[in-house]
Structures are given as C-alpha cells and as structure tokens.
Design a protein around this motif. Structure first.
Motif, PDB file in Angstrom:
ATOM      1  N   UNK A   1      33.157   3.825  18.681  1.00 17.24           N
ATOM      2  CA  UNK A   1      32.820   3.803  20.237  1.00 17.24           C
ATOM      3  C   UNK A   1      31.458   3.538  20.412  1.00 17.24           C
ATOM      4  N   UNK A   2      30.722   4.323  19.425  1.00 16.46           N
ATOM      5  CA  UNK A   2      29.324   4.246  19.581  1.00 16.46           C
ATOM      6  C   UNK A   2      28.692   2.582  19.080  1.00 16.46           C
ATOM      7  N   UNK A   3      29.313   2.211  18.141  1.00 16.43           N
ATOM      8  CA  UNK A   3      28.992   0.916  17.781  1.00 16.43           C
ATOM      9  C   UNK A   3      29.330  -0.075  18.734  1.00 16.43           C
ATOM     10  N   UNK A   4      30.348   0.074  19.431  1.00 17.30           N
ATOM     11  CA  UNK A   4      30.744  -0.658  20.440  1.00 17.30           C
ATOM     12  C   UNK A   4      29.831  -0.725  21.844  1.00 17.30           C
ATOM     13  N   UNK A   5      29.233   0.682  22.108  1.00 12.06           N
ATOM     14  CA  UNK A   5      28.494   0.810  23.104  1.00 12.06           C
ATOM     15  C   UNK A   5      27.307  -0.010  22.838  1.00 12.06           C
ATOM     16  N   UNK A   6      26.679   0.103  21.461  1.00 14.63           N
ATOM     17  CA  UNK A   6      25.419  -0.512  21.212  1.00 14.63           C
ATOM     18  C   UNK A   6      25.485  -2.051  21.331  1.00 14.63           C
ATOM     19  N   UNK A   7      26.729  -2.470  20.644  1.00 13.43           N
ATOM     20  CA  UNK A   7      27.038  -3.875  20.854  1.00 13.43           C
ATOM     21  C   UNK A   7      26.892  -4.439  22.367  1.00 13.43           C
ATOM     22  N   UNK A   8      27.550  -3.842  23.252  1.00 11.98           N
ATOM     23  CA  UNK A   8      27.446  -3.979  24.490  1.00 11.98           C
ATOM     24  C   UNK A   8      26.207  -3.954  25.247  1.00 11.98           C
ATOM     25  N   UNK A   9      25.405  -2.947  24.760  1.00  9.39           N
ATOM     26  CA  UNK A   9      24.100  -2.942  25.554  1.00  9.39           C
ATOM     27  C   UNK A   9      23.218  -3.981  24.886  1.00  9.39           C
ATOM     28  N   UNK A  10      23.109  -4.243  23.550  1.00  5.53           N
ATOM     29  CA  UNK A  10      22.593  -5.492  23.131  1.00  5.53           C
ATOM     30  C   UNK A  10      23.088  -6.749  23.701  1.00  5.53           C
ATOM     31  N   UNK A  11      24.003  -7.010  23.828  1.00  4.95           N
ATOM     32  CA  UNK A  11      24.572  -8.095  24.462  1.00  4.95           C
ATOM     33  C   UNK A  11      24.039  -8.273  26.034  1.00  4.95           C
ATOM     34  N   UNK A  12      24.029  -7.113  26.722  1.00  5.21           N
ATOM     35  CA  UNK A  12      23.407  -7.102  27.973  1.00  5.21           C
ATOM     36  C   UNK A  12      21.937  -7.450  27.935  1.00  5.21           C
ATOM     37  N   UNK A  13      21.235  -6.789  27.199  1.00  3.73           N
ATOM     38  CA  UNK A  13      20.009  -7.120  26.995  1.00  3.73           C
ATOM     39  C   UNK A  13      19.626  -8.381  26.715  1.00  3.73           C
ATOM     40  N   UNK A  14      20.297  -9.012  25.790  1.00  3.77           N
ATOM     41  CA  UNK A  14      20.114 -10.541  25.421  1.00  3.77           C
ATOM     42  C   UNK A  14      20.388 -11.436  26.533  1.00  3.77           C
ATOM     43  N   UNK A  15      21.472 -11.117  27.548  1.00  6.47           N
ATOM     44  CA  UNK A  15      21.864 -11.852  28.535  1.00  6.47           C
ATOM     45  C   UNK A  15      20.627 -11.714  29.348  1.00  6.47           C
ATOM     46  N   UNK A  16      20.125 -10.797  29.779  1.00  3.85           N
ATOM     47  CA  UNK A  16      19.039 -10.280  30.597  1.00  3.85           C
ATOM     48  C   UNK A  16      17.763 -11.085  30.332  1.00  3.85           C
ATOM     49  N   UNK A  17      17.628 -11.091  28.996  1.00  2.79           N
ATOM     50  CA  UNK A  17      16.347 -11.941  28.554  1.00  2.79           C
ATOM     51  C   UNK A  17      16.639 -13.449  28.707  1.00  2.79           C
ATOM     52  N   UNK A  18      17.707 -13.952  28.296  1.00  7.46           N
ATOM     53  CA  UNK A  18      18.133 -15.413  28.343  1.00  7.46           C
ATOM     54  C   UNK A  18      18.021 -15.826  30.097  1.00  7.46           C
ATOM     55  N   UNK A  19      18.557 -14.741  31.035  1.00  9.23           N
ATOM     56  CA  UNK A  19      18.371 -14.945  32.241  1.00  9.23           C
ATOM     57  C   UNK A  19      16.982 -15.007  32.920  1.00  9.23           C
ATOM     58  N   UNK A  20      16.409 -14.275  32.274  1.00  4.10           N
ATOM     59  CA  UNK A  20      14.773 -14.019  32.630  1.00  4.10           C
ATOM     60  C   UNK A  20      13.976 -15.519  32.208  1.00  4.10           C
ATOM     61  N   UNK A  21      14.282 -15.688  31.151  1.00  4.98           N
ATOM     62  CA  UNK A  21      13.827 -17.028  30.538  1.00  4.98           C
ATOM     63  C   UNK A  21      14.132 -18.232  31.424  1.00  4.98           C
ATOM     64  N   UNK A  22      15.418 -18.288  31.626  1.00  6.16           N
ATOM     65  CA  UNK A  22      15.920 -19.693  32.333  1.00  6.16           C
ATOM     66  C   UNK A  22      15.263 -19.431  33.903  1.00  6.16           C
ATOM     67  N   UNK A  23      15.163 -18.246  34.465  1.00  2.00           N
ATOM     68  CA  UNK A  23      14.612 -18.276  35.721  1.00  2.00           C
ATOM     69  C   UNK A  23      13.021 -18.752  35.665  1.00  2.00           C
TER      70      UNK A  23
END
Length: 250
Positions: free
Chosen positions: A26-48
């Motif tokens: 569960x912890x590993x899955x949570x960290x993976x999801x948070x990492x994916x969200x962070x990467x998505x936010x970074x990509x969105x900010x870069x595109x914006x």
C-alpha cells in the motif's frame, strides 16, 4: 496437543506476515501515485509556460512583420495609429492597451481598438478611450483561439531617452546636428491561462484593467503582473523596447 498448538501459532504468524506485506505494498503504491501526480504537475506546468511564452512571442513577431512594411509603419505613426497616440507629448505616461483577439484580422489597426490606462496621482484612470481594449475573461472572442485557453494583452507606451548623444549621426556635433532625435516605445505582452487558476472572473478582469504594466516611480504602484501573482493566475510577461528612427537620404 503440543503439536496442534504449534500449528496454530504458525498460522497466526503467516497472517501477520501477510498484513505487513499488504501495508508495504500500500505504501509503495501510494508513493508511486504521488510520484506520478508530481510528474504530471511538472509536465503540465512546463507545457503551460511554453504555451504562454509562444503566445507572447507571437505578438512581437507579428508587430515586427507589420512594421517592416514602410506603408504600414507610416500608418501606425499618423492619425489614430497606435504609435502616433503614445508618442504625442500630452500622452506621456499613458499606456495603450490591446487585447489580442483570435477573430481579429489586425489587432494593431489603431487606437480606436484600444483602451488607455495611466496614473493620475494615486488614482488609476482607465476609461478615457472606453474599456473595450482590455481582455475580459467573460468574452469568448478575447481568447487567442476557440479553445478558450490563452488570453494575451498588449500595452504600448513611450519610453524615455536618457542617452543624450544616441540620436547623433556620424560626423555631427550636438549643436549642428539636424536630427530631430530618436523616439522609443516599450511594448509589453502578457499572456495568461485563466482556466488553470481558482481566481474568479472578476479577479482576472480586475488585474487586466486596473493596473499598468510599469511601475510609476512616484507612487510605486502595483503592476498587472503583481496582481496576477497575488491571485495565483498563470502568466508570462515579456517586454521589448523599440527605437523608431526616421530614414533620411544623404
């Protein structure tokens, strides 16, 4: 009986191990999801940011193409042309404001398409030419495209010339020079992505129509970009200073 007791103990330990493994997974899955969200936010900010900068850049590209034609450049410097307005002595300290509308064939056609904003003491004046020139989020045609994503507002104002000898031709001296001097204008392009902000439409409209893009040295006012920053509205601002020289035959 002893052997039976040991079997039960072993079954209990297996349950504990399984529970620990579930917690770890569960912890590993949570960290993976948070990492994916962070990467998505970074990509969105870069595109914006890339999208905002491209729209701001296009303003200067369009303007430079337009002024490269001598006839168009002349029209901009006479009558109600945007350069003619800001270069009049009585309009010193005033900004001419245009909204870059996607459905307009020529956003720099003249001051009749613009609004004017300036400081009168500590009071902002923004309605001398009406308010149609300001970008307003509630107007669909004020966006660059039909996707209603990016909005770009442009301001034009006269710049001061603090270099006394800059207008001189080679071989001239200051007393005998017949040059009328140089004229400079500062053009600021501010692009925003209002849909990526939680600010209200009224807040966005206020930032675009109630502040100048420059700081008045007397009152040290808040600028458009200061307002956008305080309201957490994504933006990109670029400013260019252009020197206008009259062409003379030798």
């Amino acid at each position: 009986m002893k052997r039976k007791y040991e079997n039960k103990a072993q079954q209990g330990s297996v349950l504990i191990v399984v529970l620990v493994m579930l917690v770890v997974i569960t912890l590993i899955g949570t960290w993976a999801i948070r990492g994916s969200i962070t990467s998505l936010n970074i990509a969105t900010n870069t595109q914006a940011q890339a999208l905002l900068m491209q729209n701001s850049d296009s303003v200067f590209f369009t303007l430079e193409n337009k002024t490269s034609d001598p006839l168009n450049f002349a029209k901009m410097r006479i009558g109600d042309g945007m350069l003619a307005y800001v270069l009049r002595p009585e309009n010193k300290g005033k900004e001419l404001v245009f909204c870059m509308r996607g459905d307009s064939t020529d956003n720099f056609e003249g001051s009749r398409l613009a609004s004017v904003i300036y400081w009168q003491g500590a009071t902002i004046k923004n309605s001398d030419l009406g308010k149609n020139g300001y970008c307003q989020i509630n107007r669909a045609n004020d966006f660059i495209s039909g996707r209603k994503a990016v909005m770009t507002q442009v301001t034009v104002r006269a710049s001061g010339n603090d270099r006394d000898w800059e207008h001189m031709y080679e071989g001239d001296d200051k007393e005998s020079s017949k040059s009328t001097g140089i004229q400079k204008v500062s053009i600021t392009a501010t692009s925003i992505l209002p849909n990526l902000s939680t600010s209200s439409n009224a807040d966005v409209n206020t930032c675009l129509s109630n502040y100048t893009s420059f700081i008045d040295q007397v009152i040290e006012n808040t600028t458009v970009t200061d307002c956008l920053t305080n309201k957490n509205i994504p933006y990109s601002t670029q400013e260019m200073e252009y020197t206008l020289r009259s062409v003379k035959n030798s």
